[in-house]
Scaffold this active site. Structure first.
Site, mmCIF file in Angstrom:
data_model
loop_
_atom_site.group_PDB
_atom_site.id
_atom_site.type_symbol
_atom_site.label_atom_id
_atom_site.label_comp_id
_atom_site.label_asym_id
_atom_site.label_seq_id
_atom_site.Cartn_x
_atom_site.Cartn_y
_atom_site.Cartn_z
ATOM 1 N N THR A 77 1.073 -1.024 -0.003
ATOM 2 C CA THR A 77 0.153 -0.046 -0.507
ATOM 3 C C THR A 77 0.222 1.228 -0.102
ATOM 4 O OG1 THR A 77 -1.492 -1.588 1.394
ATOM 5 C CG2 THR A 77 -1.970 0.793 0.839
ATOM 6 N N VAL A 78 1.506 1.105 0.854
ATOM 7 C CA VAL A 78 2.520 2.851 1.115
ATOM 8 C C VAL A 78 3.881 2.745 0.578
ATOM 9 C CG1 VAL A 78 4.422 4.288 2.727
ATOM 10 C CG2 VAL A 78 2.370 2.862 3.402
ATOM 11 N N LYS A 89 5.744 2.625 12.828
ATOM 12 C CA LYS A 89 5.261 2.233 14.388
ATOM 13 C C LYS A 89 5.337 1.150 15.364
ATOM 14 C CE LYS A 89 1.812 0.876 12.782
ATOM 15 N NZ LYS A 89 0.472 1.493 11.405
ATOM 16 N N VAL A 139 3.180 7.839 12.975
ATOM 17 C CA VAL A 139 1.926 8.412 13.641
ATOM 18 C C VAL A 139 1.363 9.314 12.916
ATOM 19 C CG1 VAL A 139 1.483 9.597 15.956
ATOM 20 C CG2 VAL A 139 3.443 7.793 15.431
ATOM 21 N N GLY A 177 -0.492 9.369 9.792
ATOM 22 C CA GLY A 177 0.090 8.832 8.314
ATOM 23 C C GLY A 177 0.112 10.370 7.941
ATOM 24 N N ILE A 187 -0.928 13.345 8.463
ATOM 25 C CA ILE A 187 -0.409 14.115 8.838
ATOM 26 C C ILE A 187 1.148 14.894 9.669
ATOM 27 C CG2 ILE A 187 -1.406 15.206 11.020
ATOM 28 C CD1 ILE A 187 -3.205 13.710 11.549
ATOM 29 N N LYS A 189 1.749 4.069 19.076
ATOM 30 C CA LYS A 189 1.932 5.169 18.156
ATOM 31 C C LYS A 189 2.245 6.626 19.602
ATOM 32 C CE LYS A 189 -0.893 4.645 13.867
ATOM 33 N NZ LYS A 189 -2.031 4.735 13.500
ATOM 34 N N GLY A 194 -3.321 5.217 4.829
ATOM 35 C CA GLY A 194 -3.827 5.032 3.500
ATOM 36 C C GLY A 194 -2.407 4.993 2.947
HETATM 37 N N1 LIG Z 1 -1.108 1.249 5.373
HETATM 38 C C1 LIG Z 1 -1.393 2.283 5.741
HETATM 39 O O1 LIG Z 1 -2.094 3.449 5.756
HETATM 40 C C2 LIG Z 1 0.088 2.843 6.990
HETATM 41 C C3 LIG Z 1 0.245 4.049 7.300
HETATM 42 C C4 LIG Z 1 1.114 4.132 8.862
HETATM 43 C C5 LIG Z 1 2.081 3.092 8.671
HETATM 44 N N2 LIG Z 1 2.418 2.464 7.754
HETATM 45 C C6 LIG Z 1 3.325 1.108 8.273
HETATM 46 O O2 LIG Z 1 3.949 1.232 6.819
HETATM 47 C C7 LIG Z 1 4.480 -0.393 6.641
HETATM 48 C C8 LIG Z 1 3.769 -0.612 5.623
HETATM 49 O O3 LIG Z 1 2.667 -1.458 4.813
HETATM 50 P P1 LIG Z 1 1.961 -1.276 4.036
HETATM 51 O O4 LIG Z 1 -0.189 -0.862 3.929
HETATM 52 O O5 LIG Z 1 2.158 -0.729 2.412
HETATM 53 O O6 LIG Z 1 1.972 -3.232 3.909
HETATM 54 P P2 LIG Z 1 1.665 -3.667 2.537
HETATM 55 O O7 LIG Z 1 0.851 -2.817 2.090
HETATM 56 O O8 LIG Z 1 1.419 -5.688 3.443
HETATM 57 O O9 LIG Z 1 2.923 -3.867 2.099
HETATM 58 C C9 LIG Z 1 4.046 -4.663 2.234
HETATM 59 C C10 LIG Z 1 5.196 -5.130 1.587
HETATM 60 O O10 LIG Z 1 6.713 -5.135 2.074
HETATM 61 C C11 LIG Z 1 6.852 -6.484 1.332
HETATM 62 N N3 LIG Z 1 7.540 -7.354 2.086
HETATM 63 C C12 LIG Z 1 7.419 -8.227 3.226
HETATM 64 N N4 LIG Z 1 7.883 -8.497 3.846
HETATM 65 C C13 LIG Z 1 9.138 -8.101 2.767
HETATM 66 C C14 LIG Z 1 10.281 -9.063 3.088
HETATM 67 N N5 LIG Z 1 10.683 -10.250 3.874
HETATM 68 N N6 LIG Z 1 11.172 -8.495 2.631
HETATM 69 C C15 LIG Z 1 11.205 -7.580 1.703
HETATM 70 N N7 LIG Z 1 9.818 -6.987 1.797
HETATM 71 C C16 LIG Z 1 8.645 -7.621 2.314
HETATM 72 C C17 LIG Z 1 5.616 -7.100 0.563
HETATM 73 O O11 LIG Z 1 6.152 -7.516 -0.631
HETATM 74 P P3 LIG Z 1 4.796 -8.519 -1.521
HETATM 75 O O12 LIG Z 1 4.203 -6.937 -2.024
HETATM 76 O O13 LIG Z 1 6.314 -9.144 -3.064
HETATM 77 O O14 LIG Z 1 3.989 -8.965 -1.076
HETATM 78 C C18 LIG Z 1 4.817 -6.133 0.306
HETATM 79 O O15 LIG Z 1 5.171 -4.910 -0.897
HETATM 80 C C19 LIG Z 1 3.935 -0.628 7.474
HETATM 81 O O16 LIG Z 1 5.196 -0.764 8.353
HETATM 82 C C20 LIG Z 1 2.473 0.144 8.542
HETATM 83 O O17 LIG Z 1 2.238 -0.479 9.564
HETATM 84 C C21 LIG Z 1 0.934 1.786 6.587
#
Ligand SMILES: NC(=O)c1ccc[n+]([C@@H]2O[C@H](COP(=O)([O-])OP(=O)(O)OC[C@H]3O[C@@H](n4cnc5c(N)ncnc54)[C@H](OP(=O)(O)O)[C@@H]3O)[C@@H](O)[C@H]2O)c1
Length: 426
Positions: A11-12, A102, A129, A131, A133, A202, A301
């Site tokens: 997602t990110v 986080k 923390v 997103g 903001i 957070k 998001g």
């Molecule tokens: N989503 C949000 O709105 C949001 C908001 C604030 C903070 N965050 C933080 O941002 C981070 C990412 O979140 P996300 O929602 O983007 O997660 P996500 O959609 O699950 O994406 C995770 C990515 O990491 C890759 N990955 C997983 N294990 C791996 C490994 N061992 N080596 C290399 N790549 C690996 C996955 O690869 P594949 O694509 O091949 O599966 C995927 O591309 C997290 O720490 C989350 O807490 C997210």
């Protein structure tokens, strides 16, 4: 040009790539970004939301991080163990790091920040923390002249979405949670959000910043989630002039102790946080000399989170040679939860016995809990149990808990169904 490695393309990560691929009209420094590789778990996974050249993908993130060309590593993988190793490797190799993680920063932030400091590189985590903001950079820099006395925040979008829908549509927790999972607002396993773990992480990060790089052990922050809240409590709270929100609280007491906690609370409709609805986040800061400041916006998001991640990168490119300062080892004593003083809401069922209100008043009074109101809201079942809602004045938590223990033993009380804290001194 600056060579950047991106770890994670979910997602990110996809949101970050979208910004890199469309720099027009944004900060001119973005035109200097050269993405040298993207670490993923699986190179063959279909990626309909990303126009990334397949040659950039790698399943060996450790090799990518150690690539001598890479100057900045962006970690958006998630979880703790692997990112911890990747970020340690990057920092030890003298590379700047941006992370949105986080869970990692709440557990290992002070260690990693100290490592970055000793290596003379940046470790930035704006997206961890709030997103989209801007919160961490403003707290560090724009409010650097201030002494922060308190922080009150809604920092988890999923629970705020659930509580908002329960309030606006009069629906049960279970039905709104199922809908939130279907719409992608809640995970299949929602525990991290609904049990308050995400908000606890957070708060640990925010508290360590506002109280000047304190080490805040995660488990030392008392935490309660929203799973016990029913549509009945939401309705009763509304009738009394309150919204129920999951709040993160950080106060510095006059004695210099830190009062940190995450829990649902009744928030008066006159309070700005009561109007923060759906998946939005907000953080209210009280500081000297600025006074009250409120940060508000989308807490998660792809777009909002990528906005914060790329802002960190731009900051690094703007001032690469002036990384973090501070002492990351100091500690503050925490205020025990028993000593925290708040008002309380309590919902209980009483038998239709003579003098039941008197017995309740006596039990509260014996524990030095004075009552603001007792209201009978409904009568239930063949036993004609009266549902009572009580609001206390400000009391110490241990006094309130002691009173509740006595009340549970009263023969005229059938059940104590829920107790919640109430914001404000009343
Ligand atoms: N989503 C949000 O709105 C949001 C908001 C604030 C903070 N965050 C933080 O941002 C981070 C990412 O979140 P996300 O929602 O983007 O997660 P996500 O959609 O699950 O994406 C995770 C990515 O990491 C890759 N990955 C997983 N294990 C791996 C490994 N061992 N080596 C290399 N790549 C690996 C996955 O690869 P594949 O694509 O091949 O599966 C995927 O591309 C997290 O720490 C989350 O807490 C997210």
């Amino acid at each position: 040009m600056v060579n950047v490695a991106l770890l994670g393309l979910g997602t990110v990560g996809s949101g970050v790539v979208n910004i890199f691929q469309d720099p027009e009209g944004r900060d001119p420094l973005l035109k200097e970004v050269n993405l040298v590789g993207v670490g993923v778990r699986s190179k063959t996974k279909p990626r309909p939301n990303s126009k990334i050249a397949p040659a950039l993908l790698t399943e060996d993130s450790f090799a990518l991080v150690q690539d001598p060309r890479v100057e900045v590593v962006i970690e958006v993988v998630g979880s703790v163990d692997i990112p911890l190793k990747l970020i340690r490797t990057a920092l030890k190799a003298g590379k700047h790091v941006v992370t949105a993680n986080k869970a990692l920063m709440a557990r290992h932030g002070t260690e990693l920040l100290a490592l970055a400091q000793s290596q003379g590189v940046h470790l930035r985590y704006e997206a961890a923390v709030g997103g989209g903001i801007p919160l961490i950079q403003p707290l560090h820099q724009c409010l650097g002249a201030n002494r922060v006395s308190s922080l009150l925040g809604i920092v988890n979008g999923t629970t705020n979405y659930i509580l908002t829908k329960m309030t606006q549509e009069g629906r049960s927790y279970a039905s709104v949670l199922a809908e939130a999972q279907h719409l992608g607002f809640a995970e299949a396993n929602p525990a991290a959000d609904v049990e308050g773990y995400d908000a606890q992480e957070k708060l640990a990060i925010l508290a360590s910043i506002i109280f000047r790089n304190q080490l805040i052990p995660l488990d030392s922050i008392p935490r309660k989630g929203i799973t016990g809240i029913s549509d009945v409590d939401i309705r009763y709270a509304a009738e009394l002039g309150y919204a129920i929100k999951l709040v993160a609280v950080a106060n510095r007491t006059k004695e210099g102790l830190l009062d940190l906690r995450v829990h649902p609370a009744l928030v008066p409709y006159t309070h700005p946080l009561s109007k923060v609805d759906n998946a939005f986040n907000a953080v209210l800061i009280e500081a000297d000399p600025v006074g009250q400041i409120m940060f508000y916006g989308p807490g998660a998001g792809a777009g909002p989170t990528a906005s914060a991640v790329v802002a960190d990168l731009i900051n690094i490119l703007s001032v690469p040679d002036s990384p973090m300062d501070g002492d990351f080892t100091a500690t503050y004593p925490l205020l025990p939860i028993d000593d925290v003083e708040t008002r309380f809401y309590c919902r209980l069922k009483a038998k239709d016995d003579l003098g039941v209100i008197g017995h309740l008043g006596q039990a509260f009074g014996d524990s030095a809990v004075s009552l603001e109101s007792i209201v009978q809201k409904a009568v239930h079942g063949p036993d004609q149990l009266a549902e009572l809602v009580i609001i206390t004045h400000q009391v110490q938590t241990k006094c309130f808990n002691e009173a509740i223990q006595k009340i549970q033993k009263l023969s005229s009380i059938a059940s104590v169904d829920l107790a919640l804290r109430v914001l404000g001194s009343g």
